[in-house]
Structure formats: structure tokens, C-alpha cells
Write a protein that holds these residues in place. Structure first.
Motif, PDB file in Angstrom:
ATOM      1  N   HIS A   1       0.866  -1.182   0.000  1.00 26.76           N
ATOM      2  CA  HIS A   1       0.000   0.000   0.000  1.00 26.76           C
ATOM      3  C   HIS A   1       0.908   1.239   0.000  1.00 26.76           C
ATOM      4  O   HIS A   1       1.743   1.400   0.898  1.00 26.76           O
ATOM      5  CB  HIS A   1      -0.873  -0.026   1.260  1.00 26.76           C
ATOM      6  CG  HIS A   1      -1.969   0.982   1.279  1.00 26.76           C
ATOM      7  ND1 HIS A   1      -1.736   2.338   1.311  1.00 26.76           N
ATOM      8  CD2 HIS A   1      -3.325   0.845   1.241  1.00 26.76           C
ATOM      9  CE1 HIS A   1      -2.891   2.986   1.322  1.00 26.76           C
ATOM     10  NE2 HIS A   1      -3.874   2.100   1.277  1.00 26.76           N
ATOM     11  N   HIS A   2       0.721   2.086  -1.017  1.00 24.94           N
ATOM     12  CA  HIS A   2       1.591   3.257  -1.186  1.00 24.94           C
ATOM     13  C   HIS A   2       1.655   4.127   0.086  1.00 24.94           C
ATOM     14  O   HIS A   2       2.741   4.591   0.483  1.00 24.94           O
ATOM     15  CB  HIS A   2       1.063   4.082  -2.362  1.00 24.94           C
ATOM     16  CG  HIS A   2       1.865   5.297  -2.677  1.00 24.94           C
ATOM     17  ND1 HIS A   2       3.056   5.251  -3.364  1.00 24.94           N
ATOM     18  CD2 HIS A   2       1.652   6.612  -2.398  1.00 24.94           C
ATOM     19  CE1 HIS A   2       3.534   6.472  -3.496  1.00 24.94           C
ATOM     20  NE2 HIS A   2       2.710   7.315  -2.924  1.00 24.94           N
ATOM     21  N   MET A   3       0.505   4.335   0.735  1.00 25.57           N
ATOM     22  CA  MET A   3       0.501   5.218   1.906  1.00 25.57           C
ATOM     23  C   MET A   3       1.134   4.545   3.123  1.00 25.57           C
ATOM     24  O   MET A   3       1.668   5.224   3.991  1.00 25.57           O
ATOM     25  CB  MET A   3      -0.930   5.703   2.218  1.00 25.57           C
ATOM     26  CG  MET A   3      -1.561   6.528   1.110  1.00 25.57           C
ATOM     27  SD  MET A   3      -0.499   7.847   0.434  1.00 25.57           S
ATOM     28  CE  MET A   3      -0.441   9.015   1.786  1.00 25.57           C
TER      29      MET A   3
ATOM     30  N   GLY B   1       3.695   2.682   2.739  1.00 18.49           N
ATOM     31  CA  GLY B   1       5.091   2.963   2.389  1.00 18.49           C
ATOM     32  C   GLY B   1       5.513   4.326   2.919  1.00 18.49           C
ATOM     33  O   GLY B   1       6.516   4.454   3.628  1.00 18.49           O
ATOM     34  N   HIS B   2       4.717   5.360   2.609  1.00 24.70           N
ATOM     35  CA  HIS B   2       5.026   6.715   3.108  1.00 24.70           C
ATOM     36  C   HIS B   2       5.109   6.720   4.632  1.00 24.70           C
ATOM     37  O   HIS B   2       6.036   7.272   5.221  1.00 24.70           O
ATOM     38  CB  HIS B   2       3.936   7.702   2.676  1.00 24.70           C
ATOM     39  CG  HIS B   2       4.144   8.275   1.299  1.00 24.70           C
ATOM     40  ND1 HIS B   2       5.302   8.917   0.921  1.00 24.70           N
ATOM     41  CD2 HIS B   2       3.324   8.332   0.219  1.00 24.70           C
ATOM     42  CE1 HIS B   2       5.187   9.336  -0.334  1.00 24.70           C
ATOM     43  NE2 HIS B   2       3.998   8.980  -0.789  1.00 24.70           N
ATOM     44  N   LEU B   3       4.084   6.103   5.251  1.00 20.70           N
ATOM     45  CA  LEU B   3       3.979   6.129   6.715  1.00 20.70           C
ATOM     46  C   LEU B   3       5.196   5.488   7.391  1.00 20.70           C
ATOM     47  O   LEU B   3       5.633   5.921   8.463  1.00 20.70           O
ATOM     48  CB  LEU B   3       2.696   5.389   7.104  1.00 20.70           C
ATOM     49  CG  LEU B   3       2.106   5.595   8.480  1.00 20.70           C
ATOM     50  CD1 LEU B   3       0.607   5.345   8.431  1.00 20.70           C
ATOM     51  CD2 LEU B   3       2.719   4.675   9.507  1.00 20.70           C
TER      52      LEU B   3
ATOM     53  N   THR C   1       8.960  12.344  -0.632  1.00 22.85           N
ATOM     54  CA  THR C   1       8.267  12.211  -1.918  1.00 22.85           C
ATOM     55  C   THR C   1       8.383  10.742  -2.372  1.00 22.85           C
ATOM     56  O   THR C   1       9.083   9.943  -1.743  1.00 22.85           O
ATOM     57  CB  THR C   1       8.894  13.163  -2.960  1.00 22.85           C
ATOM     58  OG1 THR C   1      10.310  13.080  -2.848  1.00 22.85           O
ATOM     59  CG2 THR C   1       8.486  14.607  -2.712  1.00 22.85           C
ATOM     60  N   ASP C   2       7.714  10.403  -3.465  1.00 25.15           N
ATOM     61  CA  ASP C   2       7.642   9.000  -3.882  1.00 25.15           C
ATOM     62  C   ASP C   2       9.029   8.413  -4.169  1.00 25.15           C
ATOM     63  O   ASP C   2       9.868   9.069  -4.792  1.00 25.15           O
ATOM     64  CB  ASP C   2       6.754   8.876  -5.128  1.00 25.15           C
ATOM     65  CG  ASP C   2       5.303   9.162  -4.796  1.00 25.15           C
ATOM     66  OD1 ASP C   2       4.973   9.228  -3.590  1.00 25.15           O
ATOM     67  OD2 ASP C   2       4.501   9.315  -5.736  1.00 25.15           O
ATOM     68  N   ASN C   3       9.231   7.182  -3.739  1.00 28.75           N
ATOM     69  CA  ASN C   3      10.535   6.520  -3.904  1.00 28.75           C
ATOM     70  C   ASN C   3      10.373   5.011  -3.743  1.00 28.75           C
ATOM     71  O   ASN C   3       9.371   4.537  -3.201  1.00 28.75           O
ATOM     72  CB  ASN C   3      11.509   7.068  -2.855  1.00 28.75           C
ATOM     73  CG  ASN C   3      11.083   6.727  -1.444  1.00 28.75           C
ATOM     74  OD1 ASN C   3      11.426   5.669  -0.926  1.00 28.75           O
ATOM     75  ND2 ASN C   3      10.293   7.585  -0.805  1.00 28.75           N
TER      76      ASN C   3
HETATM   77 ZN    ZN Z   1       3.202   9.311  -2.625  1.00 34.80          ZN
END
Ligand code: ZN
Ligand code: KG4
Length: 337
Positions: A110-112, A114-116, A299-301
């Protein structure tokens, strides 16, 4: 154990390799910013096609950076949502297929999440529980985090996300896409207090946000004032201060409501220096701490996807052989581990 992580949910192609004991071994990123700049925003079809072009060479580059071959990879993690469906399909198709070919498990991340979890890649990671403020181009959410996968939504934006508001206001100020970081740079030279923007939804209880009105307020302010560089910088400053203040007020409320001591901020907008500084001061005053990732991991990575993939892999959350993506995927649907 080593996990190859793939991120293609929007306009960055990210690939990284995370080793359970040695940490991050490789991190490759290709940003499509130039490709979309002429259009003033991300063109989904162009994004998908560019991921197709860049993903395999980036995977090769990541293996080379880590001085590994695919035989050294124990699992492949890929962003399965939320995001642009075509862009997600590229990463999921390549990731799932490589895992199948290499005979290793695949993990749908889940992308978020990942961010979290990105701040966990830093030297002093946060410990549970904490309040997380997720602020990206598509999301503005306050979440109570008691363990990995135990996410309770406390509040979210009812219209534009914070990053989206930054980008739209930047456009009004004549700044190129992606406007958020450009607006922030401009705001740094702005005069504090020349203009005052509202702090939306802070005059009533609750933890939801609304940022779309700020963009209209910015449009009206721009129209009613001279268009010299200093005036634009002063407007940028007033806008940024309003967003930062609003986020700060709601973070404070969320900490009061949960009784948690610590705060984690993640997502593209968490790279904002003004936000980091004001939250740090606020948290020091409360005897707590704010945690965030280095700007490149806000940011996205691919690194955050490789890390989240490792965590999920160890908990046995592997994907079957179907290639599925979820453009919309509430974080609260994830299983606790
Ligand atoms: Zn993102
Ligand atoms: O997390 P992210 O890379 O992609 C999404 O998942 O959406 O976030 C991108 C967003 C964009 O709206 C961008 O303008 C914003 O984060 N952003 C910033 C800054 N750096 C990136 N906004 C304000 N200040 C920054 N320094």
C-alpha cells in the motif's frame, strides 16, 4: 533477506533494494517531471508509458548499485495502490512477473503505508504508538497508529489534499509543475503577515481538513494586488503559513484526543521546511517528538516500498499469482501484523 521494491503509482519510477540486516543497498529514482511539465500536471497515459520505458533499466541499475544479481533477491515488493491505475499496472505486472520468474514471493504494498513507514529508514525511528499526518499530492490524513497495520483514520481532507492545494496555488502564481516545492522556495523570501489567509475548519471541532477554499482565496488575492515578484512571494508565504498552521492545529488536536506523545509526518508535503520547523517547536513544547524521513524519502521513492515490503513479507503477507491493483484503497483495510 533482501527485498526489491518497485514504485510506479504516479510520476516517479522508483526501485530500491532493502536488506534485513544491512539496510538499504540501492535506491534508484527516475522522475517524470519534465515529461509532464508542459501539461501543468500528470498525464496518466504518458506516465504509464514512461514507467514501461524506465522500469527494467532501473531494476538493472539497482542490482548493479548493490552489486547483486537477481539470484540474491528473496522477494519482490511493488506498489499495488492507491494511485493511477495504468501506472500501478506497470509496476505490478513487472514486479509480479519477476517474482514468478525468479521463484520468490511477491508483496503487494500500500503506497501510503510505504510513506507512513519511511521515517523507519532513518537513524532514530519512531516507536509505537504515534499520530501520523500523511500529507501528499493525493492524501491529507490524520491516523492513529498503534502498530504496523493498526491504522485508525482520525480525520482527512473533504476536498483537495494539502499537496494538491500547494500545486494549484503555485500554478496561479505562475510556477511550473510540480509547484509545491517551488511555492515553498518562493515563500521563503515572502514577508510574514502582509497577507493573511484563513485557517479552514479550525473554528469547529473535529479533525477533517478542507483546502480547496485556500486556492480560491489565493486567486482573489492575486487578482486584487500588483503582480510584482515580492507581492507574489508574500502571497506564497501567506498561503504556506495558512496550510502549515492548519495542519499544526489539527495535529495538536489529534495528539490531545489520542493521548499519544509522538507525531510522524510523511508524504511529499512533509519535506516542507516551514512545516517541519513549526511542528518540531510545537512537539518540543509538548515534551514529545516529531519524526520525518529525509526529503528524498518524503516524496515517492522505491526505498519506502522495499522497506514496507520487507515488513509485510516477514508477517507472511504475500500476493497470489494474479496481478491486481487498487487505485482506491483505504489504509484502514490493511491487516494488522
Ligand atoms: Zn506518494
Ligand atoms: O508523496 P508524493 O511524492 O506523491 C503522492 O503520493 O502524491 O507527494 C507529492 C506532493 C506534490 O503535491 C508536491 O507539490 C508536494 O508533495 N511537495 C511539497 C514539497 N515537496 C513536495 N509541498 C510543499 N512543500 C514542499 N517542499
Amino acid at each position: 533477506m533482501r527485498v526489491l521494491g518497485i514504485e510506479t503509482s504516479c510520476d516517479e519510477t522508483g526501485v530500491a533494494i532493502y536488506d534485513e540486516t544491512a539496510g538499504l543497498l540501492a535506491n534508484q529514482l527516475y522522475s517524470q517531471v519534465e515529461l509532464h511539465a508542459d501539461y501543468g500536471g500528470v498525464v496518466p497515459e504518458l506516465a504509464s508509458r514512461d514507467h514501461v520505458r524506465k522500469l527494467l533499466p532501473l531494476i538493472d541499475a539497482a542490482l548493479q548499485e548493490a552489486q547483486l544479481t537477481h539470484n540474491d533477491i528473496d522477494a519482490v515488493a511493488y506498489t499495488a495502490g492507491p494511485g493511477l491505475v495504468g501506472a500501478l499496472m506497470v509496476g505490478a505486472t513487472v514486479g509480479r512477473s519477476l517474482a514468478f520468474a525468479w521463484n520468490v514471493p511477491a508483496v503487494a504494498v500500500h503506497h501510503m503505508e510505504g510513506h507512513l513507514l519511511a521515517p523507519m529508514l532513518e537513524e532514530t525511528p519512531p516507536s509505537f504508538p504515534f499520530v501520523a499526518l500523511l500529507v501528499s499530492g493525493g492524501h491529507t490524513q490524520l491516523i492513529s497508529v498503534t502498530a504496523i497495520g493498526e491504522y485508525q483514520l482520525l480525520g482527512e481532507s473533504i476536498d483537495d489534499a494539502a499537496g494538491e492545494a500547494f500545486d494549484k496555488t503555485a500554478k496561479l502564481l505562475g510556477l511550473d509543475y510540480p509547484g509545491g516545492p517551488r511555492l515553498a522556495k518562493m515563500a521563503a523570501t515572502g514577508t510574514v503577515g502582509r497577507f493573511t489567509f484563513p485557517r479552514p475548519m479550525t473554528d469547529r471541532p473535529g479533525l477533517d481538513f478542507s483546502f480547496s477554499g485556500l486556492k480560491t482565496f489565493a486567486a482573489n488575492t492575486i487578482r486584487a494586488n500588483p503582480s510584482d515578484a515580492q507581492t507574489h512571494a508574500d502571497i506564497a508565504r501567506a498561503f504556506e503559513d495558512a496550510v502549515v498552521d492548519t495542519l499544526l492545529i489539527k495535529c495538536k488536536r489529534a495528539l490531545q484526543q489520542t493521548g499519544f506523545k509522538n507525531l510522524v509526518i510523511a508524504g511529499g508535503v512533509s519535506a516542507n521546511q516551514n512545516l517541519r520547523e513549526k511542528l518540531s517547536t510545537m512537539m518540543t513544547g509538548r515534551g514529545g517528538e516529531v519524526f520525518y524521513a529525509r526529503p528524498a524519502f518524503c516524496t515517492d521513492n522505491g526505498a519506502m516500498i522495499a522497506y514496507a515490503g520487507m515488513v509485510r513479507l516477514k508477517a507472511g503477507c504475500t500476493a497470489d499469482t494474479r496481478i491486481t491493483v487498487r487505485p482506491r484503497w483505504p489504509l484502514s483495510e490493511l491487516t494488522p501484523i
